[in-house]
Design an enzyme around this catalytic site. Structure first.
Site, PDB file in Angstrom:
ATOM      1  N   LYS A  67       0.842  -1.199   0.000  1.00 17.32           N
ATOM      2  CA  LYS A  67       0.000   0.000   0.000  1.00 17.32           C
ATOM      3  C   LYS A  67       0.872   1.242   0.000  1.00 17.32           C
ATOM      4  O   LYS A  67       1.844   1.315   0.748  1.00 17.32           O
ATOM      5  CB  LYS A  67      -0.910  -0.004   1.231  1.00 17.32           C
ATOM      6  CG  LYS A  67      -1.828  -1.224   1.290  1.00 17.32           C
ATOM      7  CD  LYS A  67      -2.471  -1.412   2.644  1.00 17.32           C
ATOM      8  CE  LYS A  67      -3.297  -2.684   2.674  1.00 17.32           C
ATOM      9  NZ  LYS A  67      -3.893  -2.947   3.995  1.00 17.32           N
ATOM     10  N   LYS A 159      -4.419   5.543   5.097  1.00 17.26           N
ATOM     11  CA  LYS A 159      -4.722   5.043   6.443  1.00 17.26           C
ATOM     12  C   LYS A 159      -3.458   4.868   7.273  1.00 17.26           C
ATOM     13  O   LYS A 159      -3.487   5.017   8.501  1.00 17.26           O
ATOM     14  CB  LYS A 159      -5.532   3.745   6.360  1.00 17.26           C
ATOM     15  CG  LYS A 159      -4.845   2.573   5.684  1.00 17.26           C
ATOM     16  CD  LYS A 159      -4.134   1.657   6.650  1.00 17.26           C
ATOM     17  CE  LYS A 159      -3.454   0.504   5.936  1.00 17.26           C
ATOM     18  NZ  LYS A 159      -2.696  -0.350   6.870  1.00 17.26           N
ATOM     19  N   THR A 216      -6.012  -0.313  11.846  1.00 16.14           N
ATOM     20  CA  THR A 216      -4.646   0.189  11.941  1.00 16.14           C
ATOM     21  C   THR A 216      -4.510   1.267  13.007  1.00 16.14           C
ATOM     22  O   THR A 216      -3.442   1.426  13.599  1.00 16.14           O
ATOM     23  CB  THR A 216      -4.193   0.741  10.571  1.00 16.14           C
ATOM     24  OG1 THR A 216      -4.473  -0.216   9.566  1.00 16.14           O
ATOM     25  CG2 THR A 216      -2.717   1.033  10.550  1.00 16.14           C
TER      26      THR A 216
END
Length: 315
Positions: A67, A159, A216
């Site tokens: 990511k 995120k 997360t």
């Protein structure tokens, strides 16, 4: 790993499934492959795709499990793969998936996203996203299918930065109110960037956005949350993680996310704050105080209002 059937560095005490065969031979790993999952750190992605190219079977789908946004170019990772490996469908697998819990068989859900061609909509069962989802489904692992690759990628990159912010405030001694505010407003930043790049705001409320963000930002099992917590406690960066070199995706992504947001004209004040602390030497306490004292805004986008508090005595 091939001999012991375990990965002691990352999943100690858990046996690898019988169908997984570890190898350091890239040609052997790709020989006869029908799909590829790329699980390398985001900053090594371009190098890895170049190494794969001579061994990659023609036209097979490639799913990103890393990511981020490429530093310097501002490219989403799918763009990097498309540039290096043209002719392959490129997608992503993303969601709230701590590796150890998934490996232990705890019920887990994730999103498989690939762009859908006209043919994919007529026969969705043959679309790369659907085929991969059906292949990976188990009694404990439940994939969902999406055609919004941009929204899924943006959620996965941003995120990590928001999780560092949550960790910083937690380490500084603040609690649930603060974390809930950062998660919620962080999700708004994710929506704004996704929409500006052509993604869907609704994707950010799904597993790859809200789901992954909540996970997360809620546990120091996340290296991003853990780094933020240590920094919030006043531990110098070089001493975090007991001084061991540790890849923290959000630390890298703070640069690339903020750079991309500035290029496309999207305001991301939480990400800007994290970037300033990590990469510009800004003091943590004063930076977050300034974040909280910004002009007051309307929460629905349709309510176009800006109020500047403490601008003098009321009339």
């Amino acid at each position: 790993m091939a001999e012991t059937r375990q990965n002691p560095d990352h999943l100690p005490g858990i046996d690898l499934p019988a169908g997984i065969h570890p190898t350091s031979d890239l040609a052997a790993a790709l020989d006869g492959a029908e799909a590829v999952l790329l699980v390398t750190p985001s900053h090594t992605l371009r190098e890895m795709t170049r190494a794969m190219k001579p061994h990659l079977p023609e036209g097979i789908p490639i799913a990103l499990c890393c990511k981020g946004i490429e530093r310097g170019t501002g490219f989403l990772l799918s763009h990097v793969v498309e540039e290096e490996l043209p002719g392959h469908p490129v997608g992503a697998l993303s969601g709230p998936t701590f590796a150890r819990e998934t490996a232990l068989g705890h019920p887990t859900a994730a999103t498989v996203a690939f762009p859908f061609r006209h043919h994919d909509r007529i026969a969705p069962e043959s679309a790369p996203a659907a085929r991969l989802a059906l292949t990976m489904q188990t009694q404990a692992f439940r994939p969902y299918v999406s055609d919004d690759l941009i929204g899924v990628e943006v959620g996965g990159a941003v995120k990590n930065v928001i999780a560092i912010a949550c960790g910083m405030m937690t380490g500084a001694g603040f609690a649930e109110n603060t974390r809930a505010a950062l998660i919620t407003r962080g999700m708004d930043e994710m929506k704004a960037l996704a929409e500006a790049l052509g993604g869907k705001r609704e994707t950010v409320t799904g597993l790859a956005g809200a789901g992954d963000l909540t996970l997360t930002c809620s546990s120091t099992t996340s290296r991003n949350m853990s780094l933020g917590t240590q920094l919030g406690q006043g531990i110098p960066r070089e001493s975090c993680f007991d001084g061991k070199p540790t890849v923290v995706e959000g630390e890298v992504n703070a640069v690339s996310v903020v750079d991309l947001a500035r290029r496309v004209g999207v305001e991301m004040p939480i990400c800007e704050a994290v970037h300033a602390i990590l990469h510009e030497g800004a003091p943590l306490a004063e930076t977050f105080q300034a974040l909280w004292m910004r002009p007051i805004e309307g929460e629905p986008r349709a309510l176009d209002i800006t109020l500047h508090p403490h601008q003098g005595d009321p009339a």
